[in-house]
Design a protein around this motif. Structure first.
Motif, mmCIF file in Angstrom:
data_model
loop_
_atom_site.group_PDB
_atom_site.id
_atom_site.type_symbol
_atom_site.label_atom_id
_atom_site.label_comp_id
_atom_site.label_asym_id
_atom_site.label_seq_id
_atom_site.Cartn_x
_atom_site.Cartn_y
_atom_site.Cartn_z
ATOM 1 N N ASN A 77 0.674 -1.265 0.187
ATOM 2 C CA ASN A 77 -0.246 -0.001 0.139
ATOM 3 C C ASN A 77 0.841 1.220 -0.100
ATOM 4 O O ASN A 77 1.677 1.479 0.868
ATOM 5 C CB ASN A 77 -1.058 -0.038 1.254
ATOM 6 C CG ASN A 77 -1.807 1.167 1.207
ATOM 7 O OD1 ASN A 77 -1.415 1.993 1.939
ATOM 8 N ND2 ASN A 77 -2.789 1.315 0.508
ATOM 9 N N SER A 78 0.663 2.102 -0.899
ATOM 10 C CA SER A 78 1.299 3.367 -0.770
ATOM 11 C C SER A 78 0.391 4.630 -0.828
ATOM 12 O O SER A 78 -0.511 4.756 -1.752
ATOM 13 C CB SER A 78 1.954 3.454 -2.331
ATOM 14 O OG SER A 78 2.739 4.582 -2.709
ATOM 15 N N PRO A 79 0.504 5.341 0.441
ATOM 16 C CA PRO A 79 -0.475 6.294 0.511
ATOM 17 C C PRO A 79 0.100 7.485 -0.636
ATOM 18 O O PRO A 79 1.047 7.788 -0.751
ATOM 19 C CB PRO A 79 -0.215 6.993 1.961
ATOM 20 C CG PRO A 79 1.329 6.478 2.210
ATOM 21 C CD PRO A 79 1.420 5.060 1.308
ATOM 22 N N ALA A 80 -0.993 8.229 -0.993
ATOM 23 C CA ALA A 80 -0.781 9.467 -2.039
ATOM 24 C C ALA A 80 -0.841 10.699 -1.259
ATOM 25 O O ALA A 80 -0.905 11.904 -1.825
ATOM 26 C CB ALA A 80 -1.771 9.253 -3.151
ATOM 27 N N GLY A 81 -1.035 10.799 0.013
ATOM 28 C CA GLY A 81 -0.949 11.893 0.898
ATOM 29 C C GLY A 81 -2.420 12.624 1.036
ATOM 30 O O GLY A 81 -3.631 11.959 0.685
ATOM 31 N N GLY A 82 -2.513 13.769 1.755
ATOM 32 C CA GLY A 82 -3.806 14.241 2.124
ATOM 33 C C GLY A 82 -4.052 14.404 3.742
ATOM 34 O O GLY A 82 -2.932 14.072 4.305
ATOM 35 N N ARG A 83 -5.085 14.961 4.073
ATOM 36 C CA ARG A 83 -5.506 15.158 5.362
ATOM 37 C C ARG A 83 -6.497 13.857 5.978
ATOM 38 O O ARG A 83 -6.943 13.282 5.258
ATOM 39 C CB ARG A 83 -6.276 16.239 5.571
ATOM 40 C CG ARG A 83 -5.451 17.678 5.077
ATOM 41 C CD ARG A 83 -6.171 18.784 5.197
ATOM 42 N NE ARG A 83 -6.843 19.129 6.347
ATOM 43 C CZ ARG A 83 -7.746 20.181 6.562
ATOM 44 N NH1 ARG A 83 -8.062 20.760 5.768
ATOM 45 N NH2 ARG A 83 -8.158 20.335 7.711
ATOM 46 N N PRO A 84 -6.211 13.594 7.238
ATOM 47 C CA PRO A 84 -7.187 12.557 7.773
ATOM 48 C C PRO A 84 -8.705 12.945 7.647
ATOM 49 O O PRO A 84 -8.821 14.098 7.942
ATOM 50 C CB PRO A 84 -6.702 12.509 9.189
ATOM 51 C CG PRO A 84 -5.324 13.109 9.151
ATOM 52 C CD PRO A 84 -5.410 14.148 8.267
#
Length: 568
Positions: free
Chosen positions: A175-182
């Motif tokens: 799994n690779s997160p693409a960023g952002g806010r929770p």
């Protein structure tokens, strides 16, 4: 015995000549051919009928061959007859088998005897078959039914069928997160900030299902126990074995005993079910979801639980396994209906439980409720038909539950629900879907809408902190193509939306501010499935999941998975 038969042969020949005084007779005793018949009969190579027929033909041919000696036969007829009779008497005393005759009616008599013998044997065989059937049904014998791939092993112990089926799966998931806010209540891991690897289960854990079936007084009766263990360590929390995992040494896997129920009925009266099993509302949505056999959205990949999310929360609300008393009607021209009462579930603040800034949040996102004076009611209808080569499966279902004793409190303990505000809510939801199959092509389309239903799980964030119901809706579309009989490609897209209730707003500083509450979860999935054997399916999959909040925040992630599903 052989000498008696030879003597009889001589007697028959003599008698034949004695009846024709114009023929000459020469004494004729059994020759080498008769000896050969005796040997074959003694060894069992010839039946009695075959032996008698061959010997009679031989006697007839011998008599014809004796015609040139007719004159000599006449002279010796009297003495020859006496000699033959004497030999015949000697043969009888020597133990020649009784009952053999060479007169004109011998064949007819033999046919009658054989018919009587066949009837006796048939009666004995019928008795033996009945005795064998009685023995098998007595329970003293256990036998195995013919194996059908994917249907498990069935053992028959008298009148009881015992079936054991199941599946095991395992995936490597990156799994690779693409960023952002929770996002509170979001299903994306995009804001986690780091890549993660896991060896885990997909949407399904492992499963071992034991079924026992029998027929009593015209009713089909069954009992089912389903055990569903995971691969990764369990970390008991609100969702029990399905909570996020605990990747720490000395841990143990969780076991989800989600199925234990009984059924009784028949094809004429329908079937009653009592126990814990998959509910009716949204059950077809998950059963027709291709990610059921893969991973889909991971949920948590750094600390995996028993299962991934698949398309739960990104296309439909999880049907869940709920205690129930339900009834399913007989099939009438492709139509079948089900209805039941179910254990009522609490209203649950999933967004509050997953809010990473809960300690700083001045308010609570959702109300809770844990009082139930009436059961949940669910119903479902399905219709199957075909148009030429097109196979059509259509379903629709509904859910109703009265929420009572709604409560909502601030972190400081003060209540958000005053006496003049709503403390009860009637939750309502419905869905509709279809699956079309045309040769190697498959298509699924599904839509749901609810009032107070919430999103992701039943009654997750369905009621706002002010006691008012939130509306929600979602859908997914899916297409599949069988390139070969064993190789299949699948693509799908799904969305789940949660709307604000009356009186809510997106101002973070407001007492009822919902800026960080999830507004939309969505995902796109592409997968390939190759059925290597009747048991093994190899799976490769890519998914992109994103979540958006009412206040404008977003996060997204990408997941690649590869693994194997075994089903027996």
């Amino acid at each position: 015995m052989a000498s008696g038969k030879k003597a009889l042969l001589a007697t028959v020949m003599a008698a034949s000549v004695a009846g024709m005084p114009h023929l000459l007779w020469a004494p004729a005793y059994a020759d080498d051919y008769a000896d050969l018949l005796d040997v074959l009969r003694a060894k069992g190579s010839l039946t009695r009928h075959e032996y008698d027929t061959l010997l009679a033909k031989h006697v007839h041919h011998a008599a014809l061959a004796a015609e040139p000696h007719a004159t000599h036969a006449v002279r010796g007829a009297t003495s020859g007859t006496r000699t033959a009779v004497a030999h015949a008497g000697h043969g009888a005393q020597a133990g020649y088998e009784p009952g053999i005759r060479f007169d004109a009616g011998a064949e007819a008599n033999d046919v009658s005897l054989r018919a009587e013998d066949a009837a006796t044997r048939a009666e004995a065989s019928a008795r033996s078959a009945q005795e064998a059937a009685n023995a098998l049904n007595s329970g003293n014998f256990v036998r195995v039914a013919k194996y059908v791939p994917g249907k498990g092993l069935t053992f028959k112990a008298g009148p009881i069928d015992i079936n054991l089926s199941g599946f095991v799966n395992g995936f490597y998931t990156y799994n690779s997160p693409a960023g952002g806010r929770p996002i509170a209540g979001g299903v994306s891991s995009g804001s986690s900030g780091f890549d993660s690897s896991a060896v885990r289960n997909g949407l399904l854990p492992a499963g071992f299902v034991l079924k026992m079936n029998t027929v009593q007084q015209g009713m089909d009766i069954s009992a089912v126990l389903g055990m569903y263990p995971g691969l990764d360590n369990a970390k008991p929390a609100a969702f029990n074995a399905n909570s996020g995992g605990s990747p720490v040494g000395l841990g143990t896997a969780g076991i989800d005993l989600r199925q234990v129920y009984m059924t009784f009925g028949n094809k004429d009266m329908g079937t009653f079910k009592i126990g814990r099993d998959l509910a009716l509302f949204a059950s077809d949505a998950i059963m027709n979801d291709a990610t059921l056999l893969s991973v889909g959205s991971t949920g948590s990949n750094s600390a995996p639980g028993n299962t991934s999310l698949g398309r739960i929360g990104v296309g439909y609300v999880y049907a869940d396994w709920i205690p129930q008393i339900s009834y399913t009607s007989p099939k009438l021209g492709g139509f079948q209906g089900s209805v039941g009462i179910f254990q009522p579930l609490d209203e649950f603040g999933y967004a509050d439980a997953t809010n990473p800034t809960a300690a700083k949040t001045p308010s609570q996102y959702s109300a809770g409720a844990s009082q139930h004076s009436s059961p949940m009611v669910q119903g479902r209808a399905v219709y199957d038909f075909s148009v030429s080569d097109l196979q059509v499966h259509i379903w629709a279902s509904f859910l109703i539950q009265h929420m009572q004793g709604l409560n909502s409190t601030r972190p400081d303990g003060s209540t958000l629900l005053g006496e003049d505000q709503h403390h009860g809510a009637m939750v309502e939801a419905g869905d509709i879907g279809t699956k079309l199959t045309y040769g190697p092509l498959e298509g699924v389309a599904y839509y749901y809408r609810g009032s107070g239903l919430g999103t992701t799980g039943l009654f997750f964030d369905g009621v706002a902190a002010n006691g008012r119901k939130r509306s929600s809706e979602g859908y997914y579309v899916q297409g599949a193509y069988h390139i070969t009989k064993k190789f299949r490609l699948v693509g799908s897209y799904g969305v789940s939306n949660l709307y604000l209730a009356g009186g809510e707003n997106t101002a973070a500083e407001s007492a009822l501010g919902s800026a960080g509450l999830v507004r939309r979860n969505q995902s796109e999935v592409g997968a390939a499935y190759y059925q290597m054997t009747d048991w093994l399916t190899v799976i490769g999959e890519y998914s992109h999941t994103s979540s958006a909040a009412h206040g404008g925040g977003k996060e997204s992630d990408n997941t690649a998975s590869g693994g194997v599903m075994l089903m027996f």
